[in-house]
Write an enzyme that holds these catalytic residues in place. Structure first.
Site, PDB file in Angstrom:
ATOM      1  N   ASP A 206      -2.090  11.317  -2.830  1.00 60.35           N
ATOM      2  CA  ASP A 206      -2.617  10.693  -1.612  1.00 60.35           C
ATOM      3  C   ASP A 206      -2.815  11.754  -0.539  1.00 60.35           C
ATOM      4  O   ASP A 206      -2.093  12.756  -0.498  1.00 60.35           O
ATOM      5  CB  ASP A 206      -1.636   9.623  -1.125  1.00 60.35           C
ATOM      6  CG  ASP A 206      -2.275   8.663  -0.146  1.00 60.35           C
ATOM      7  OD1 ASP A 206      -3.522   8.674  -0.018  1.00 60.35           O
ATOM      8  OD2 ASP A 206      -1.532   7.890   0.492  1.00 60.35           O
TER       9      ASP A 206
ATOM     10  N   ARG B 227      -5.599  -4.277   4.369  1.00 63.77           N
ATOM     11  CA  ARG B 227      -4.213  -4.034   4.791  1.00 63.77           C
ATOM     12  C   ARG B 227      -3.929  -4.727   6.122  1.00 63.77           C
ATOM     13  O   ARG B 227      -2.882  -5.342   6.300  1.00 63.77           O
ATOM     14  CB  ARG B 227      -3.959  -2.531   4.922  1.00 63.77           C
ATOM     15  CG  ARG B 227      -2.531  -2.194   5.355  1.00 63.77           C
ATOM     16  CD  ARG B 227      -2.357  -0.702   5.528  1.00 63.77           C
ATOM     17  NE  ARG B 227      -2.543  -0.002   4.263  1.00 63.77           N
ATOM     18  CZ  ARG B 227      -2.745   1.314   4.169  1.00 63.77           C
ATOM     19  NH1 ARG B 227      -2.838   2.043   5.259  1.00 63.77           N
ATOM     20  NH2 ARG B 227      -2.864   1.874   2.978  1.00 63.77           N
TER      21      ARG B 227
ATOM     22  N   THR C 190      -8.761  10.298   3.336  1.00 67.12           N
ATOM     23  CA  THR C 190      -9.419   9.598   4.438  1.00 67.12           C
ATOM     24  C   THR C 190     -10.412  10.517   5.143  1.00 67.12           C
ATOM     25  O   THR C 190     -11.147  10.068   6.016  1.00 67.12           O
ATOM     26  CB  THR C 190      -8.380   9.101   5.461  1.00 67.12           C
ATOM     27  OG1 THR C 190      -7.573  10.214   5.892  1.00 67.12           O
ATOM     28  CG2 THR C 190      -7.469   8.058   4.836  1.00 67.12           C
TER      29      THR C 190
ATOM     30  N   LYS D 180      -7.245   2.389  -1.806  1.00 64.24           N
ATOM     31  CA  LYS D 180      -7.283   3.609  -2.636  1.00 64.24           C
ATOM     32  C   LYS D 180      -6.040   3.703  -3.531  1.00 64.24           C
ATOM     33  O   LYS D 180      -6.147   3.990  -4.727  1.00 64.24           O
ATOM     34  CB  LYS D 180      -7.402   4.842  -1.735  1.00 64.24           C
ATOM     35  CG  LYS D 180      -8.711   4.897  -0.944  1.00 64.24           C
ATOM     36  CD  LYS D 180      -8.867   6.181  -0.177  1.00 64.24           C
ATOM     37  CE  LYS D 180      -7.898   6.300   0.974  1.00 64.24           C
ATOM     38  NZ  LYS D 180      -8.125   5.283   2.020  1.00 64.24           N
ATOM     39  N   THR D 181      -4.859   3.471  -2.967  1.00 59.74           N
ATOM     40  CA  THR D 181      -3.634   3.520  -3.765  1.00 59.74           C
ATOM     41  C   THR D 181      -3.636   2.422  -4.827  1.00 59.74           C
ATOM     42  O   THR D 181      -3.232   2.649  -5.978  1.00 59.74           O
ATOM     43  CB  THR D 181      -2.398   3.374  -2.861  1.00 59.74           C
ATOM     44  OG1 THR D 181      -2.404   4.426  -1.883  1.00 59.74           O
ATOM     45  CG2 THR D 181      -1.114   3.449  -3.676  1.00 59.74           C
TER      46      THR D 181
END
Length: 341
Positions: free
Chosen positions: A110, A218, A159, A65-66
């Site tokens: 975020d 990640r 999230t 997402k980032t």
């Protein structure tokens, strides 16, 4: 080796962290549908010489997402301002950020669902009319002063999209729901990262890491670096045997379960006879915070079909008992196979 050597090494590691993030939609691996949708949205905005619509990126942690927010700014040719929901606890915090934005700037927030309610309400007007109202004074003498904002694009990441109020969710022009990655997609992510690391990893080794990465880039990149460390210390190559040895050392099994995942499963099956068991009791039994169990461990165990959530609590499924090579206690069997739960 001189005493100053660790400094450039640390800088090199930080540079590597940044290099792992793709800079364009073309380089971004996975999420094919979202990439195509974003490409159309950004190109249409550029052709009309306007700021792109507000974008909401929803999905579990670690899916990009980032990175996508950074790509939106890069491909739009706009500056990027980054913040987070927990850092915006008052309407004044948000007003300070919004009033300092330059025309066309991309604002990334975020964990946007964790913003203060007063800030959320201010954001409604800002997203729709590029304006905020600032209250001056208190009580009967309070005055509302309108403040015009430069046009901007808000990119929100969450999230837990279910926690976003409907008025805020409806103001996003585009919502992208990110999905977990397939093993072959993670292999491509790992191949790119290995190339940046200068690490020679064969396809069987890459697939082994990808299959243990819980569908999350990640985690895949983190495991790759642990394999790199193991190979470096043991003066060997990052082959399939090295991957198996490294991940065994770091308690990551063939399914991607780590120490905490197995501790939660063992607690449900051994201490609570397969469940049902409440979240607070389960967290206390393994010595972890409830938020960690609920947001990190439980989603993966549910996705793997090893734990079921029922109105009475968490229950180990028949797949969990088979995986452990155990038979469920007689008292726990009805709860395990109760289809109405």
């Amino acid at each position: 080796m001189s005493a100053v050597d660790p400094v450039p090494q640390s800088e090199a590691e930080l540079a590597f962290e940044g290099a792992l993030r793709p800079k364009s939609l073309t380089d971004f691996v996975g999420q094919a549908g979202v990439r195509k949708q974003l490409e159309v949205l950004l190109k249409a905005a550029a052709m009309q010489n306007r700021t792109p619509d507000h974008i909401l990126l929803a999905g579990p942690p670690g899916l990009g997402k980032t990175t996508l927010a950074m790509i939106v700014a890069e491909e739009s040719g706009r500056p990027l301002r980054m913040s987070s929901g927990p850092a915006i606890q008052h309407a004044g915090d948000l007003a300070a950020v919004l009033s300092s934005l330059t025309p066309g700037e991309i604002l990334f927030i975020d964990e946007i669902h964790r913003m203060a309610r007063s800030a959320e309400e201010m954001l409604y007007l800002a997203m729709e009319d590029f304006r905020i109202d600032i209250m001056v004074g208190k009580g009967a003498g309070a005055t509302s002063i309108p403040l015009d904002l430069a046009p901007f694009t808000l990119v929100g990441a969450t999230t837990r999209s279910g926690l976003l109020p409907n008025p805020l969710r409806d103001r996003f022009g585009f919502t992208a729901n990110l999905e977990f990655y397939a093993v072959d997609e993670l292999e491509r992510v790992l191949l790119r990262a290995a190339t940046l690391l200068g690490l020679d990893v064969r396809p069987p080794a890459l697939r082994e890491i990808a299959s243990r990465s819980r569908g999350t880039p990640r985690i895949a990149n983190r495991l790759l670096r642990r394999v790199r460390d193991w190979a470096l210390v043991h003066d060997g190559t990052a082959d399939h045997a090295a991957v198996q040895a490294a991940l065994e050392l770091y308690d990551v099994d063939e399914s991607g379960l780590d120490r905490l995942d197995r501790a939660v499963l063992d607690a449900i099956m051994d201490r609570f006879d397969g469940g049902p068991v409440g979240l607070s009791t389960l967290a206390a039994s393994v010595g972890e915070e409830q938020d960690t169990i609920a947001s990190v461990v439980e989603p993966f165990l549910v996705r793997m079909g090893l734990v079921s959530r029922t109105p009475r609590g968490r229950v180990a499924t028949s797949a969990a008992w088979r995986r452990a090579g155990k038979r469920p206690p007689v008292a726990g069997a009805p709860a395990l196979f109760d289809e109405s739960a």
